[in-house]
Write a protein that holds these residues in place. Structure first.
Motif, mmCIF file in Angstrom:
data_model
loop_
_atom_site.group_PDB
_atom_site.id
_atom_site.type_symbol
_atom_site.label_atom_id
_atom_site.label_comp_id
_atom_site.label_asym_id
_atom_site.label_seq_id
_atom_site.Cartn_x
_atom_site.Cartn_y
_atom_site.Cartn_z
ATOM 1 N N VAL A 70 30.940 7.935 -62.549
ATOM 2 C CA VAL A 70 31.729 8.494 -63.655
ATOM 3 C C VAL A 70 32.504 9.719 -63.178
ATOM 4 O O VAL A 70 33.709 9.861 -63.440
ATOM 5 C CB VAL A 70 30.818 8.864 -64.841
ATOM 6 N N ALA A 71 31.805 10.603 -62.455
ATOM 7 C CA ALA A 71 32.450 11.824 -61.960
ATOM 8 C C ALA A 71 33.588 11.494 -60.993
ATOM 9 O O ALA A 71 34.656 12.117 -61.039
ATOM 10 C CB ALA A 71 31.422 12.721 -61.281
ATOM 11 N N LEU B 99 30.940 3.849 -71.426
ATOM 12 C CA LEU B 99 31.189 4.685 -70.255
ATOM 13 C C LEU B 99 32.616 4.498 -69.745
ATOM 14 O O LEU B 99 33.285 5.466 -69.354
ATOM 15 C CB LEU B 99 30.193 4.353 -69.151
ATOM 16 N N ALA B 100 33.089 3.248 -69.755
ATOM 17 C CA ALA B 100 34.446 2.977 -69.286
ATOM 18 C C ALA B 100 35.484 3.644 -70.187
ATOM 19 O O ALA B 100 36.440 4.267 -69.708
ATOM 20 C CB ALA B 100 34.681 1.469 -69.231
ATOM 21 N N PHE B 101 35.304 3.542 -71.496
ATOM 22 C CA PHE B 101 36.262 4.125 -72.434
ATOM 23 C C PHE B 101 36.289 5.648 -72.356
ATOM 24 O O PHE B 101 37.363 6.256 -72.331
ATOM 25 C CB PHE B 101 35.948 3.666 -73.864
ATOM 26 N N PHE C 133 39.306 -1.287 -65.412
ATOM 27 C CA PHE C 133 38.878 -1.028 -64.044
ATOM 28 C C PHE C 133 37.533 -0.291 -64.014
ATOM 29 O O PHE C 133 36.655 -0.627 -63.214
ATOM 30 C CB PHE C 133 39.939 -0.195 -63.313
ATOM 31 N N CYS C 134 37.366 0.712 -64.872
ATOM 32 C CA CYS C 134 36.089 1.434 -64.922
ATOM 33 C C CYS C 134 34.945 0.510 -65.300
ATOM 34 O O CYS C 134 33.857 0.566 -64.704
ATOM 35 C CB CYS C 134 36.174 2.597 -65.920
ATOM 36 N N PHE C 135 35.174 -0.346 -66.292
ATOM 37 C CA PHE C 135 34.147 -1.300 -66.697
ATOM 38 C C PHE C 135 33.781 -2.218 -65.541
ATOM 39 O O PHE C 135 32.597 -2.509 -65.304
ATOM 40 C CB PHE C 135 34.637 -2.122 -67.891
ATOM 41 N N LEU C 136 34.781 -2.663 -64.793
ATOM 42 C CA LEU C 136 34.541 -3.514 -63.630
ATOM 43 C C LEU C 136 33.705 -2.784 -62.583
ATOM 44 O O LEU C 136 32.784 -3.362 -61.992
ATOM 45 C CB LEU C 136 35.878 -3.955 -63.031
ATOM 46 N N CYS C 137 33.980 -1.499 -62.364
ATOM 47 C CA CYS C 137 33.199 -0.711 -61.395
ATOM 48 C C CYS C 137 31.736 -0.598 -61.825
ATOM 49 O O CYS C 137 30.826 -0.746 -60.997
ATOM 50 C CB CYS C 137 33.806 0.688 -61.255
ATOM 51 N N PHE C 138 31.497 -0.342 -63.106
ATOM 52 C CA PHE C 138 30.120 -0.219 -63.592
ATOM 53 C C PHE C 138 29.381 -1.553 -63.495
ATOM 54 O O PHE C 138 28.181 -1.583 -63.185
ATOM 55 C CB PHE C 138 30.108 0.287 -65.032
ATOM 56 N N VAL C 139 30.074 -2.651 -63.752
ATOM 57 C CA VAL C 139 29.446 -3.970 -63.638
ATOM 58 C C VAL C 139 29.105 -4.271 -62.179
ATOM 59 O O VAL C 139 28.026 -4.805 -61.875
ATOM 60 C CB VAL C 139 30.371 -5.062 -64.221
#
Length: 241
Positions: free
Chosen positions: A67-68, A166-168, A97-103
């Motif tokens: 996240v950071a 988290l992505a949003f 893209f953030c959601f993809l990274c967390f997945v």
């Protein structure tokens, strides 16, 4: 128009792929070392070997680090202005893209934990145990069950909403940064991280808490959408020219 959107996505991918892989490799190495250390200490049952909190904090820690990083990475403001993409469109691509990274991070953690459990079953200490022991470990161990809920449908919904939230909030924080706003005033991001710290790992049968947390994360998602949609200034786009 399609090339512009692809350029935005590739901008994020180029900026993040190496740190993401390094984070996964680093945490996997640490967790493997700690796992082997627990075996050397003489832990018997598989769920006992995976019980210590550093497995949980390892995953939560790498998630917060991601996240950071996604917040602090070069958001490509100059490139985005050159492309003349609307702020709303950039925000949605960044959310994706953030959601993809967390997945990817979550899937990598499952692969690491499954490999460690398989390694345990191949040791002499686990002689006589079948693959059923792996299945039972993911049911008996709160951390393993929280990260791979198996038949717990409500926990699957929680995982989806938690990572989406988290992505949003991460993408929303980047928009705030582009407009010169301080991350310390970003309550949705702070609340989402705190919720993950205290409620990501929970016992089996936590249906009520799963529902409440899903509603909380949904509210955070809706607020993040509202914050960007109605408060972010729009750049002039030539898509309509």
């Amino acid at each position: 128009m399609g090339k512009k959107h692809l350029s935005v996505l590739m901008l994020y991918i180029r900026s993040s792929i190496t740190p993401l892989l390094c984070t996964v490799i680093l945490v996997a190495g640490i967790q493997t070392g700690l796992f082997l250390w627990e075996l050397q200490r003489g832990a018997a049952a598989l769920e006992t070997v995976m019980q210590p909190d550093y497995f949980k904090w390892g995953f939560i820690g790498e998630t917060i680090f991601l996240v950071a990083f996604l917040y602090r990475m070069n958001s490509g403001g100059y490139t985005l202005r050159r492309l003349r993409i609307t702020e709303r469109t950039v925000f949605l691509w960044h959310v994706f893209f953030c959601f993809l990274c967390f997945v990817i991070l979550w899937m990598a953690e499952i692969v690491v934990l499954t490999a460690l459990c398989r390694y345990y079953l191949a040791q002499e200490i686990a002689s006589g145990l079948s693959n059923q022991a792996l299945f039972l470990a993911f049911y008996r161990n709160e951390f393993l069950h929280s990260i791979l809920p198996l038949e717990s449908v409500s926990r699957w919904f929680y995982l989806f909403f938690a990572f989406a939230s988290l992505a949003f909030v991460t993408a929303g924080a980047v928009v705030r940064k582009r407009y010169g706003r301080n991350i310390r005033n970003n309550a949705p991001l702070s609340m989402t991280i705190v919720a993950m710290l205290f409620y990501f790992v929970r016992p089996l049968g936590s249906l009520a808490s799963d529902v409440m947390l899903c509603l909380f994360h949904l509210a955070v998602i809706l607020y993040s959408l509202w914050d960007v949609w109605f408060n972010a200034e729009e750049v002039t786009s030539d898509e309509n020219d």
